[in-house]
Design an enzyme around this catalytic site. Structure first.
Site, short mmCIF file in Angstrom:
data_model
loop_
_atom_site.label_atom_id
_atom_site.label_comp_id
_atom_site.label_asym_id
_atom_site.label_seq_id
_atom_site.Cartn_x
_atom_site.Cartn_y
_atom_site.Cartn_z
N LYS A 73 0.86 -1.13 0.04
CA LYS A 73 0.07 0.18 -0.13
C LYS A 73 0.74 1.19 0.06
O LYS A 73 1.96 1.21 0.24
CB LYS A 73 -0.78 0.14 1.38
CG LYS A 73 -2.10 0.74 1.13
CD LYS A 73 -3.22 0.04 0.42
CE LYS A 73 -4.31 0.96 0.17
NZ LYS A 73 -5.61 0.09 -0.27
P1 NAD Z 1 -12.86 7.75 -2.79
O1 NAD Z 1 -11.80 8.67 -2.73
O2 NAD Z 1 -13.38 7.50 -4.34
O3 NAD Z 1 -13.95 7.94 -1.93
C1 NAD Z 1 -13.97 8.13 -0.58
C2 NAD Z 1 -15.30 8.63 -0.15
O4 NAD Z 1 -15.38 8.55 1.44
C3 NAD Z 1 -15.91 10.10 -0.30
O5 NAD Z 1 -17.09 10.22 -0.78
C4 NAD Z 1 -15.58 10.84 0.83
O6 NAD Z 1 -15.91 11.98 0.97
C5 NAD Z 1 -15.61 10.03 1.80
N1 NAD Z 1 -15.38 10.16 3.01
C6 NAD Z 1 -13.86 10.37 3.41
N2 NAD Z 1 -13.79 10.42 5.00
C7 NAD Z 1 -15.13 10.35 5.46
C8 NAD Z 1 -15.27 10.30 6.74
N3 NAD Z 1 -14.83 10.51 7.76
N4 NAD Z 1 -16.59 9.73 6.98
C9 NAD Z 1 -17.56 9.61 5.98
N5 NAD Z 1 -17.07 9.71 4.52
C10 NAD Z 1 -15.94 9.91 4.31
O7 NAD Z 1 -12.23 6.30 -2.30
P2 NAD Z 1 -12.78 5.00 -2.44
O8 NAD Z 1 -11.80 4.36 -3.62
O9 NAD Z 1 -14.32 4.84 -2.60
O10 NAD Z 1 -12.20 3.93 -1.10
C11 NAD Z 1 -13.30 4.04 -0.13
C12 NAD Z 1 -12.78 2.86 0.81
O11 NAD Z 1 -12.73 1.82 -0.15
C13 NAD Z 1 -11.46 3.01 1.27
O12 NAD Z 1 -11.41 2.23 2.57
C14 NAD Z 1 -10.48 1.91 0.38
O13 NAD Z 1 -9.38 1.51 0.66
C15 NAD Z 1 -11.76 0.93 -0.13
N6 NAD Z 1 -11.35 0.35 -1.33
C16 NAD Z 1 -11.26 0.91 -2.48
C17 NAD Z 1 -11.00 0.47 -3.62
C18 NAD Z 1 -11.03 0.78 -4.90
O14 NAD Z 1 -10.82 0.24 -5.74
N7 NAD Z 1 -11.26 2.06 -5.29
C19 NAD Z 1 -10.67 -1.09 -3.67
C20 NAD Z 1 -10.76 -1.81 -2.35
C21 NAD Z 1 -11.11 -0.88 -1.21
#
Ligand code: NAD
Length: 423
Positions: free
Chosen positions: A113
């Site tokens: 990561k």
């Molecule tokens: P992103 O940046 O696209 O979206 C993140 C979202 O979370 C945004 O809407 C933001 O406003 C919101 N957010 C941030 N802080 C917050 C808080 N304190 N309370 C509520 N909402 C909050 O990110 P993403 O890629 O959607 O990732 C979100 C989660 O999914 C993370 O934990 C990430 O590790 C996990 N994830 C993402 C992927 C991927 O392919 N994008 C894969 C596996 C896991």
């Protein structure tokens, strides 16, 4: 608002949580203590402090990390996070969870990561590009298609991946599309990658719903986080007839017991920068959102939000962890006692890394698949992983997370037994 969210996300050090999950399962399966010793450390940890010229001509020094937890099953793989809250322990934990995730779905990768401490909301596109390129150059010594392959995570996207791919390619002197996944389609990205995390998560929700006899059509769902994982998960649930009654982002949540159209909420977010204020909904806090009564709860923001303090108030049938590490170990026990089916992060959000793997295979072979082929292959892998985990859960009478860990840790441990310890 800000104070509450800080408290939620910083509740338990992520690395302590990751190690405690490993140790608990190691004890349960009587894992060789030498393997536990290896797995409770990250193999390679790189911290870089690097200067970036800002638009006002000042120079700002950013701190970033690229951490490889393990590569015994193949090159390490994992996202890159841009956020002010990034810290080394979080990146280490996320790297460890990637090791387990790749092992659960049986793809030939280890875990890594990366992260940069920054606030993208306060940066121009130019600043973001210069920061990304300099960071890519700093970590280029340890990444590469055969070594370690970054991908998008919180506040990084296909454009950021394109800059990293270009920077790495300039260093090498030829184009290396396989160095990152989550690239734009024109640069060798895979169809379906953008939606993959949410799509895989929905496949596991469908599997779980079948097991507990829940009909998705007419069920209610709440989603925390409205980015790549959360907003698309809300849309896919809505398309399956689920009533979306609450969603949130970093600025707060919205609620309407009658449900609303998540696509329209997305339009509202694009216009205003937040889901808050969407007509016909009531504003609620992120803490209140998690405690709404619903059938399916999808935490899709940051880690450590379901804790021993609020777990007793969670009123849902299925928690599908689209986010990494949203539930603390103590909260996990409470949810298990309450009979809530938790689909753990290393299974629920593994669709992202699975299609990243498909993208890497396509980049390396320069042979591209259509979206149907991507999703059929994804469905097979997610269903197989879900069923494997469910069988272990039945056998050990444990929760789904423990079962997923047993599967993952046994696969990693088996790889060590076969390879042996060098020299
Ligand atoms: P992103 O940046 O696209 O979206 C993140 C979202 O979370 C945004 O809407 C933001 O406003 C919101 N957010 C941030 N802080 C917050 C808080 N304190 N309370 C509520 N909402 C909050 O990110 P993403 O890629 O959607 O990732 C979100 C989660 O999914 C993370 O934990 C990430 O590790 C996990 N994830 C993402 C992927 C991927 O392919 N994008 C894969 C596996 C896991």
């Amino acid at each position: 608002m800000v104070t509450v969210e800080k408290k939620e996300t910083k509740h338990l050090d992520a690395w302590e949580m990751a190690v405690s999950q490993l140790e608990e399962v190691a004890e349960l399966i009587d894992l060789d203590p030498n393997i536990v010793e290896i797995l409770s450390k990250c193999k390679r940890e790189l911290t870089v402090n690097f200067p970036v010229r800002m638009d006002d001509q000042s120079v700002k020094v950013f701190t970033g990390f690229r951490i490889q937890h393990n590569d015994v099953r193949g090159p390490s793989k994992g996202g890159l996070r841009y956020a002010p809250s990034v810290y080394k322990g979080e990146v280490m934990a996320l790297a460890m969870w990637m090791t387990w995730k790749c092992a659960v779905v049986g793809i030939p990768y280890g875990g890594a990561k990366g992260g940069v401490i920054c606030n993208t909301k306060e940066m121009s596109m130019g600043e973001l590009e210069r920061m990304t390129r300099r960071f890519a150059s700093e970590i280029s010594i340890i990444i590469g298609p055969e070594k370690d392959i970054p991908a998008p995570d919180v506040y990084t996207n296909p454009q950021v991946m394109a800059w990293i791919m270009d920077t790495y390619s300039m260093i090498k002197g030829y184009s290396v599309p396989g160095v990152v996944t989550g690239k734009p389609i024109t640069l060798g990205g895979s169809l379906g990658r953008n939606e993959a995390t949410a799509t895989g998560c929905i496949y596991t929700i469908e599997d779980a719903a079948r097991k507990i006899g829940l009909n998705l059509k007419g069920s209610t769902a709440v989603v925390q986080g409205y980015g790549n994982a959360g907003a698309i998960a809300a849309r896919l649930l809505f398309e399956r007839g689920c009533k979306i009654i609450g969603v949130s982002d970093s600025r707060g949540g919205i609620f309407n017991p009658e449900g609303f159209d998540p696509n329209k909420v997305m339009d509202h977010k694009k216009e205003t920068g937040t889901v808050v204020g969407y007509p016909g909904t009531r504003k609620i806090t992120n803490s209140e959102l998690l405690e709404l009564e619903c059938d399916i709860l999808v935490p899709a923001a940051l880690e450590g939000v379901i804790t021993e303090e609020n777990a007793d108030n969670i009123k849902t049938k299925i928690v599908a962890e689209a986010a990494n590490g949203p539930t603390t170990p103590k909260a996990d026990k409470i949810l298990f006692r309450k009979g809530i089916m938790v689909i753990p992060d290393i299974l629920a959000n593994a669709g992202g890394v699975t299609v990243s793997y498909f993208e890497w295979v396509q980049s390396e072979t320069a042979l591209f698949w259509d979206e149907k082929e991507v999703n059929t292959k994804l469905r097979n892998i997610m269903d197989r992983a879900f069923n494997n985990v469910f069988e272990i859960r039945e056998e050990h009478k444990c929760n789904m997370r423990t079962a997923a860990y047993i599967l993952a840790i046994e696969r990693v441990s088996e790889a060590y037994k076969l390879r042996g310890i060098f020299p």
